[in-house]
Design an enzyme around this catalytic site. Sequence first.
Site, PDB file in Angstrom:
ATOM      1  N   GLU A  35       0.870  -1.171   0.000  1.00  0.00           N
ATOM      2  CA  GLU A  35       0.000   0.000   0.000  1.00  0.00           C
ATOM      3  C   GLU A  35       0.913   1.228   0.000  1.00  0.00           C
ATOM      4  OE1 GLU A  35      -2.687   0.421   3.343  1.00  0.00           O
ATOM      5  OE2 GLU A  35      -3.474   2.298   2.526  1.00  0.00           O
ATOM      6  N   ARG A 262       4.634 -12.354   9.897  1.00  0.00           N
ATOM      7  CA  ARG A 262       5.270 -11.061   9.811  1.00  0.00           C
ATOM      8  C   ARG A 262       6.656 -11.141  10.447  1.00  0.00           C
ATOM      9  NH1 ARG A 262       3.205  -5.799   9.293  1.00  0.00           N
ATOM     10  NH2 ARG A 262       1.337  -6.402   8.213  1.00  0.00           N
ATOM     11  N   LYS A 272       4.429   0.952   8.964  1.00  0.00           N
ATOM     12  CA  LYS A 272       4.508   2.248   8.281  1.00  0.00           C
ATOM     13  C   LYS A 272       3.857   3.350   9.110  1.00  0.00           C
ATOM     14  CE  LYS A 272       3.078   0.144   4.560  1.00  0.00           C
ATOM     15  NZ  LYS A 272       2.382  -0.097   3.320  1.00  0.00           N
TER      16      LYS A 272
HETATM   17  P1  ATP Z   1       2.508  -1.805   7.653  1.00  0.00           P
HETATM   18  O1  ATP Z   1       1.781  -2.184   8.891  1.00  0.00           O
HETATM   19  O2  ATP Z   1       3.936  -1.531   7.877  1.00  0.00           O
HETATM   20  O3  ATP Z   1       1.825  -0.744   6.863  1.00  0.00           O
HETATM   21  P2  ATP Z   1       1.352  -3.598   5.827  1.00  0.00           P
HETATM   22  O4  ATP Z   1       1.250  -5.073   5.892  1.00  0.00           O
HETATM   23  O5  ATP Z   1       0.106  -2.814   6.017  1.00  0.00           O
HETATM   24  O6  ATP Z   1       2.467  -3.144   6.791  1.00  0.00           O
HETATM   25  P3  ATP Z   1       1.596  -3.446   3.016  1.00  0.00           P
HETATM   26  O7  ATP Z   1       2.076  -2.321   2.191  1.00  0.00           O
HETATM   27  O8  ATP Z   1       0.162  -3.808   2.961  1.00  0.00           O
HETATM   28  O9  ATP Z   1       2.021  -3.139   4.499  1.00  0.00           O
HETATM   29  O10 ATP Z   1       2.493  -4.747   2.757  1.00  0.00           O
HETATM   30  C1  ATP Z   1       2.835  -5.270   1.514  1.00  0.00           C
HETATM   31  C2  ATP Z   1       3.171  -6.714   1.700  1.00  0.00           C
HETATM   32  O11 ATP Z   1       4.272  -6.848   2.594  1.00  0.00           O
HETATM   33  C3  ATP Z   1       2.021  -7.481   2.295  1.00  0.00           C
HETATM   34  O12 ATP Z   1       1.896  -8.702   1.624  1.00  0.00           O
HETATM   35  C4  ATP Z   1       2.410  -7.666   3.723  1.00  0.00           C
HETATM   36  O13 ATP Z   1       1.828  -8.824   4.240  1.00  0.00           O
HETATM   37  C5  ATP Z   1       3.939  -7.738   3.637  1.00  0.00           C
HETATM   38  N1  ATP Z   1       4.540  -7.275   4.888  1.00  0.00           N
HETATM   39  C6  ATP Z   1       4.332  -6.114   5.529  1.00  0.00           C
HETATM   40  N2  ATP Z   1       5.006  -6.053   6.680  1.00  0.00           N
HETATM   41  C7  ATP Z   1       5.680  -7.222   6.788  1.00  0.00           C
HETATM   42  C8  ATP Z   1       6.558  -7.785   7.773  1.00  0.00           C
HETATM   43  N3  ATP Z   1       6.882  -7.114   8.881  1.00  0.00           N
HETATM   44  N4  ATP Z   1       7.058  -9.009   7.535  1.00  0.00           N
HETATM   45  C9  ATP Z   1       6.747  -9.693   6.424  1.00  0.00           C
HETATM   46  N5  ATP Z   1       5.930  -9.216   5.472  1.00  0.00           N
HETATM   47  C10 ATP Z   1       5.395  -8.005   5.638  1.00  0.00           C
HETATM   48 MG    MG Z   2      -1.505  -2.089   5.283  1.00  0.00          MG
END
Ligand code: ATP
Ligand code: MG
Length: 561
Positions: A35, A262, A272
């Site tokens: 995202e 994660r 983020k």
């Molecule tokens: P954040 O909470 O940091 O915004 P998010 O999962 O909302 O993380 P996205 O941009 O939706 O962020 O993530 C893109 C991809 O990366 C998704 O498939 C998510 O599952 C994966 N991802 C995000 N954070 C992690 C993490 N800490 N470890 C492994 N994969 C991750």
């Molecule tokens: Mg997200």
Amino acid sequence: MSDKPKSLNFLEHIVEEDLKNGFPKEKLRFRFPPEPNGYLHIGHASSICLNFGLGERYGAPVNLRFDDTNPVKEEQEYVDAIKGDVEWLGYSWDTERYASDYFQQLYDWAVILIKRGKAYVDSQSSEEMAAQKGTPTEPGTNSPYRDRSVDENLEFFEKMKEGHFEEGTHVLRAKIDMASPNMLMRDPIMYRVLKKAHHRTNTDWCIYPMYDWTHGESDYIEQVTHSLCTLEFAMHRELYDWFLDQVYNPSKVRPKQREFARRNLSHTVVSKRKLLQLVEQGVVNGWDDPRMPTISGLRRRGYTPESIKNFADTIGIAKRENLIDVSLLEFHVREHLNKIAPRVMGVLDPVKVVITNYPEGQEEWLDAENNPEDESAGSRKVPFSREIYIERDDFREEANRKFFRLKLGGEVRLKNAFIIKAESCTKDADGNIVEIQCAYDPKSKSGSGTEESLRKVKGTLHWVSVKHAFAAEVRLYDRLFTDESPDTHKDKDFMEFINPDSLKIVTGYLEPSLKEANIGDRVQFQRLGYFCVDPDSTSDKMVFNRTVGLRDTWAKIQEKA
Ligand code: ATP
Ligand code: MG
């Protein structure tokens, strides 16, 4: 990357199983779906390495898909940064996609769901809807709008789209089951009104689809075979499948969602939203501050793509969440930089040494090997003269036998140069040592082949010639949080654990060859650590970042040979 054959992780086993059951390999397709609401962090690196790694293993395309369904938080700046980071890690995506590319298709499908009685417009407030949700053990209550006629639903949904309604007044919900044991299946919201301009579709839309409705259908449109996401989506899988059932055509590939844990890194936060808070509150100087666990922060800090990929490879893919110690990440960058970083000399806390028997005004340029780990790195010349700097910490007036550095009456070798012996020192009124007087052995020059040059002395010190060294700003970083897991405390906010000493700025005195270094260049300051040239450098003042020290001072893990 390492040459060792890798064993398969559990997701790769799932793909292997599908192939064994006859799924055609040429149809495999993966995606990385960030995202664009912030910069990528080290947790994302795991997901990137996983998805692009699968692409590499099976020769399958991997899409970069921006999950851009929330215009309130998303920006073009983030899109650009994410693309730059994925490229820097060394991966190329097949096509660049945006969930927003599918807004019309998703809308058309939603209309079909309405026509089939599978979706309805709910005109209650969010509080009313929440009150009807029930609990995991008690069923929810149906909305009074649940049985609206198809025509009325179509009319309301169209009006939502045309901007007739204010935010929060109407939503489109899937009509599933308010008694489902999975709360997510209790008539989840598919669309909400948001009168916000989108970074790509601008004001074309004032209704935006929710994650669950968007993600699986986007996978389906792109014909992604394995949609890999983190564990918090495990419960969403049932909904993912339900939404797919509504549009699935058996002649097409049906994507499957699978989940992995994660990755969390110690002494930092990988979210983020929380990282944005650090940026907005000025705790750090932007998303690429070298203390940030973002890919851009690590890059600026001096990390290499290889070190990040090796780290991701080492921790692998897991089914359960756990905390990875940041020293493992540091181990990997140290290991890679040891192979590639040229050695140089710089003194960060100088004290002057005068070589009393070295002729005044004389200087000589000595041969210095650039990297003992890499013969092809060649050598350079370093200037030697009567006055040099050594680290203040490398001298004691008196010390016991275990102190292998310089002490009065003792000898050390100056790296790439001569053996010196400390004879006396001068102090200021406060008792601080301001100068050390030494004698050198002219026959002991390193590499000269003389008997004296081969003589072993216990300590070797780095140094720079006072006359030739130049001053630079050196930024020494430490962990951003004092706590191992700052965002897991129930009673305390993660911001309470900020390390007040995460950045220390000193003036270093560096050998002149470093004047030629370019922004981003990585070097080893001998005996001190790995450093790189920061983009803040100007022609008047160079700025160096410490990437990592030579040893793990926190000694959390044993470095394996
Ligand atoms: P954040 O909470 O940091 O915004 P998010 O999962 O909302 O993380 P996205 O941009 O939706 O962020 O993530 C893109 C991809 O990366 C998704 O498939 C998510 O599952 C994966 N991802 C995000 N954070 C992690 C993490 N800490 N470890 C492994 N994969 C991750
Ligand atoms: Mg997200």
